[in-house]
Each structure stands twice: as C-alpha cells, then as structure tokens.
Write a protein that holds these residues in place. Sequence first.
Motif, mmCIF file in Angstrom:
data_model
loop_
_atom_site.group_PDB
_atom_site.id
_atom_site.type_symbol
_atom_site.label_atom_id
_atom_site.label_comp_id
_atom_site.label_asym_id
_atom_site.label_seq_id
_atom_site.Cartn_x
_atom_site.Cartn_y
_atom_site.Cartn_z
ATOM 1 N N VAL A 15 0.805 -1.167 0.043
ATOM 2 C CA VAL A 15 0.086 0.035 0.128
ATOM 3 C C VAL A 15 1.038 1.189 0.218
ATOM 4 C CG1 VAL A 15 -1.488 1.498 1.100
ATOM 5 C CG2 VAL A 15 -1.958 -1.016 1.314
ATOM 6 N N LEU A 16 0.856 2.157 -0.924
ATOM 7 C CA LEU A 16 1.606 3.355 -1.249
ATOM 8 C C LEU A 16 1.129 4.273 -0.122
ATOM 9 C CD1 LEU A 16 4.057 4.142 -2.593
ATOM 10 C CD2 LEU A 16 2.589 5.160 -4.442
ATOM 11 N N TYR A 17 -0.248 4.661 -0.160
ATOM 12 C CA TYR A 17 -0.888 5.559 0.700
ATOM 13 C C TYR A 17 -2.382 5.344 0.665
ATOM 14 C CZ TYR A 17 -1.455 8.555 -3.397
ATOM 15 O OH TYR A 17 -2.216 9.064 -4.494
ATOM 16 N N ALA A 18 -2.837 5.775 1.542
ATOM 17 C CA ALA A 18 -4.250 5.909 1.606
ATOM 18 C C ALA A 18 -4.966 7.249 1.675
ATOM 19 C CB ALA A 18 -4.745 5.027 2.876
ATOM 20 N N GLU A 19 -6.058 7.681 0.892
ATOM 21 C CA GLU A 19 -6.621 8.756 1.168
ATOM 22 C C GLU A 19 -7.836 8.777 1.944
ATOM 23 O OE1 GLU A 19 -8.939 12.033 -1.961
ATOM 24 O OE2 GLU A 19 -7.452 10.350 -2.768
ATOM 25 N N VAL A 20 -7.685 9.464 3.110
ATOM 26 C CA VAL A 20 -8.679 9.380 4.297
ATOM 27 C C VAL A 20 -9.315 10.543 4.534
ATOM 28 C CG1 VAL A 20 -7.239 7.494 5.014
ATOM 29 C CG2 VAL A 20 -6.728 9.583 5.897
ATOM 30 N N GLY A 21 -10.212 10.457 5.393
ATOM 31 C CA GLY A 21 -11.020 11.768 6.019
ATOM 32 C C GLY A 21 -10.337 11.923 7.493
ATOM 33 N N HIS A 22 -10.992 12.893 8.276
ATOM 34 C CA HIS A 22 -10.652 13.106 9.315
ATOM 35 C C HIS A 22 -10.650 12.073 10.657
ATOM 36 C CE1 HIS A 22 -15.049 13.669 10.128
ATOM 37 N NE2 HIS A 22 -14.927 13.563 11.276
ATOM 38 N N ASP A 23 -11.638 11.057 10.461
ATOM 39 C CA ASP A 23 -12.094 10.292 11.314
ATOM 40 C C ASP A 23 -10.938 9.372 11.446
ATOM 41 O OD1 ASP A 23 -12.492 9.139 8.845
ATOM 42 O OD2 ASP A 23 -14.354 8.173 9.211
ATOM 43 N N PHE A 24 -10.223 9.048 10.531
ATOM 44 C CA PHE A 24 -8.857 8.053 10.598
ATOM 45 C C PHE A 24 -7.833 8.693 11.085
ATOM 46 C CE2 PHE A 24 -5.358 5.763 8.566
ATOM 47 C CZ PHE A 24 -5.424 4.468 9.262
ATOM 48 N N VAL A 25 -7.423 9.755 10.876
ATOM 49 C CA VAL A 25 -6.602 10.541 11.409
ATOM 50 C C VAL A 25 -6.714 10.936 12.916
ATOM 51 C CG1 VAL A 25 -5.173 12.983 11.182
ATOM 52 C CG2 VAL A 25 -6.053 11.727 8.960
ATOM 53 N N GLU A 26 -7.933 11.241 13.268
ATOM 54 C CA GLU A 26 -8.239 11.432 14.811
ATOM 55 C C GLU A 26 -8.086 9.829 15.490
ATOM 56 O OE1 GLU A 26 -10.276 12.917 18.409
ATOM 57 O OE2 GLU A 26 -9.862 13.860 16.510
ATOM 58 N N LEU A 27 -8.341 8.889 14.819
ATOM 59 C CA LEU A 27 -8.029 7.574 15.538
ATOM 60 C C LEU A 27 -6.509 7.258 15.593
ATOM 61 C CD1 LEU A 27 -9.318 4.517 15.960
ATOM 62 C CD2 LEU A 27 -8.332 4.057 13.691
ATOM 63 N N LEU A 28 -5.797 7.679 14.552
ATOM 64 C CA LEU A 28 -4.107 7.560 14.818
ATOM 65 C C LEU A 28 -3.598 8.325 15.837
ATOM 66 C CD1 LEU A 28 -3.323 7.004 10.966
ATOM 67 C CD2 LEU A 28 -3.634 5.117 12.820
ATOM 68 N N PHE A 29 -3.814 9.844 15.668
ATOM 69 C CA PHE A 29 -3.400 10.732 16.386
ATOM 70 C C PHE A 29 -3.748 10.414 17.900
ATOM 71 C CE2 PHE A 29 -2.649 14.420 13.322
ATOM 72 C CZ PHE A 29 -1.745 13.617 12.450
ATOM 73 N N GLY A 30 -4.963 9.937 18.275
ATOM 74 C CA GLY A 30 -5.244 9.771 19.666
ATOM 75 C C GLY A 30 -4.440 8.573 20.415
ATOM 76 N N LEU A 31 -3.776 7.738 19.700
ATOM 77 C CA LEU A 31 -2.854 6.671 19.952
ATOM 78 C C LEU A 31 -1.772 7.340 20.727
ATOM 79 C CD1 LEU A 31 -2.755 3.570 19.932
ATOM 80 C CD2 LEU A 31 -0.945 3.908 17.863
#
Length: 439
Positions: free
Chosen positions: A263-279
């Motif tokens: 997987v080169l990259y994923a195009e995502v919305g705010h919900d996925f970024v929220e999930l990652l950063f919350g870690l």
Amino acid sequence: MSSDGESTVAVKLFIDKEKKMVLFAESDQDFVDVLFSFLTLPLGTIVRRLGKQSQVGCLDELYKSVENLGDDHFQTKPCKTMLLSPRNAAAGHLRRLKVQVDDIDQSQFYACSRHMGYFSSVPDVSCPFCFAMDKTIRDYNNPIEIFAKMRTKFIITDDLQVAPSSTGLMFSLMDKLELQEQENIEEVVLQLDSNKTISLIARALLSKQPLTGLYFDVAITPDAGTNVFQLPENLLVEQADEAEPMFKAIKMRLIQTNDDTLVLYAEVGHDFVELLFGLLCIPLGSIIKAYGEWSPNGCIDNLYKSVNEEGCAKQECRSLLLSPKLPPFFGCNSNVLQVEELPPRRVAGYNHEMNPKNPFKGSTCRAYIKEGSTNFMVTDDLRVTNFSLANSLKAIRAAKIPKEKLVEKECTLDKTQVLKLLRAAMLTHGALSSVLLPK
C-alpha cells in the motif's frame, strides 16, 4: 546524585565478566518504582523523550505528523499541544520518583486571573469570558505514595522480571543461567539519572536484555525474529464486537500495487487521522491490557506481569499500572481501546477544568481534528499529510513504482481491522500493508 547535581537511583548489577552480560540486578523500592512508572507513560511522551527516534513501529512518523500538520486542521491550538506533550493521569504518584522520566511539569496548571475558578492543564486555552488563561497555578496536593511495596530489596532480571529478593531466588537464577563459577560474577553499582532511564525505556521496548544493553552501551535495535513490515500472526487481534453502537466504520481509498504487495498510501478523512493521533495519548500499560502483550520484541510485558506478583506492587496501585487512565479531556472520538478517562478535577481552589478541545462546549467535544471535507494522505508507515496532487506525485516518485503497476481501491474498515491497524502501528513500519493486503 550525579556529577551535575541531578538525582539518581542506585542499582547493583551482577555481571558475568567473560560473557559481558548482566545476570540480574538488586535494588530497593526506588528503582522498582521507576520501572513500574513506565506503564503509566503515554506513547507520545515516550516518543518525545526519545527524540522521535524510538524505533517503535510507526509511532515516530505519527508524532512528526502532528508536529508538521497545520494548526487549522485541529479543533484548537491546544489540541496539538495535548498530542505532542500528553499529560499523565498518574502524575500525583510520579512526583515522588527519585528520577523523573517526563520533563513536563505535571503540577503546573493555567488559570484565568479575572474569572476565578476556571483552569486548564494545557497552555493557551481560552477562558469562556475573557479569552485568556494568564495565570500559572500549582497543584499543591501532597504527593501520593508510589507503587512498589516497602521491602528491603528486589531482584530484577535482565529482561525486567521483578520479584522480592531472596537467597532461593538468587540460586534459582544462577542455575537457570548455568553459572558454575561464582568468581566470574562481578558486582557494580550503576547510578541511573533521567537520561539513562530514558535509554532503559527504549531498550525495554525493543530488546530482551535492556540492562545488559544499558551497562555495556549496546546499540538499540529490535531483537531478531520479527519482520518489521508485517504484523506477526500470533499477535493478530481477535474478532471484535462489531455491534458496538459507538463505533463507526471508516472509509478510505487505497493506492496500492496491483499485485497486492504494497500500500503506497491511503486517502482518508478526519476520522481516521483522529484515530491515529489519539494513540499518542494512550498509556503503555493500557496498550498491554488491550492486546494482551506488547511485542515479540522487548520485555515491557514482564514489568506488567510483575505488578501482579506477590510482594511487588501495592494492592491499591495495581489498577493504576494495569489499567492506566487518561487525564480529563485527553480521550478521542474513537475510543476503540476502551481506555477510561478521569472526570474533570479541582486544583488549588479552582473548580472548573476547561476542555482544551473546545472551552465553550464543555466536555461534549472529544475530537482533536476538525470535521470537514478535507482529505488527508496517510503513507504505509503512517505519515499523515494534507492530500494534494503534489504530495501524491511525490509519494509515487519516491516509491519508484511505475504508474501502470498501481491501482486504486476503496475499502471500509470494521472495528477488528481498526484494532489491527493500531496494533500494527506499534509493531511494524508498514502498518497499512500488513493489515489491509492479503497475506
């Protein structure tokens, strides 16, 4: 005490001179308290204190992504501060440690000098009336007792198993290590300051011999046996309860090779970024509780198990170490790891703790990232940037993959896949590929 006046903790090491390895260590309560405190540290604190060179999965890239992402993507400016310098819910206990790992003053809070009663644990939070928190206050509550039982001595193995010291245990360890000639054992006293302690954390996360590595200054590299680009089969997450009403499936668009190798990259919305950063705000002990263990590498798991051993940790402190909580307002919208958050506090006569994510909506706002139509680009190693054609082309050029070998696919992540992705973020350098591509 170190040469520069910094407080230190003394640890007696028993060393095999011929093999150049630490056999075991003996210490009093002070060192064991420092070891157990590792379980309360948020992942973001560990990455920051290791200079964004923790080598733990994708966490370094996640941390740098928060640093580099524009303030306009966050609910408020303090949201960024919360992720980069997360507070520790066990701060009252840690104040009595002889060696402090976190360099953030956890007793400092910020208040409004005009409207008494309003305060925050994070700087630059707006007062709901005059838009300023211009006064520094201190939590003058007496420090709470810390973790280890009041015993004379503890024995700590090279892989950080902790037990009350006894002659029988020492003989057992010597038999296990096949030590026939006792004259090969040398005793040395190591004084641990904060820098050595931070190095010990890094080694405990990645190596089975952190004490040997620390004393003999061995380079910190993950122990052999794990492919850092693939999630180990024995650590795949069990099927999650997909019927949980609070969980919302996450949609994304993958740019990957047509042979399903990357997987080169994923195009995502705010919900996925929220999930990652919350870690980054999750304590280390909560990760071990959620997944059953930390990693095939490292030996932090042994500290976690030692908390339950008879004679090690105080009964009243065990839940604090085995199920660490989040400070008030430090949870995120997607609490898939089910880490409990403390309620708002009272500090130094101030009764209203403000929500840094949105001081005007109280506790109802939980998200770090603004909702909206903005898309983000997340690479395989979880580096998060704005999505743009320029960034897309840059990623493709860097990968040196011909366009005809790339395909675009849409996918929807269920809760089980989300849990696997968060797991992969701590274990691999290719989190998206390890979870979203066929084996």
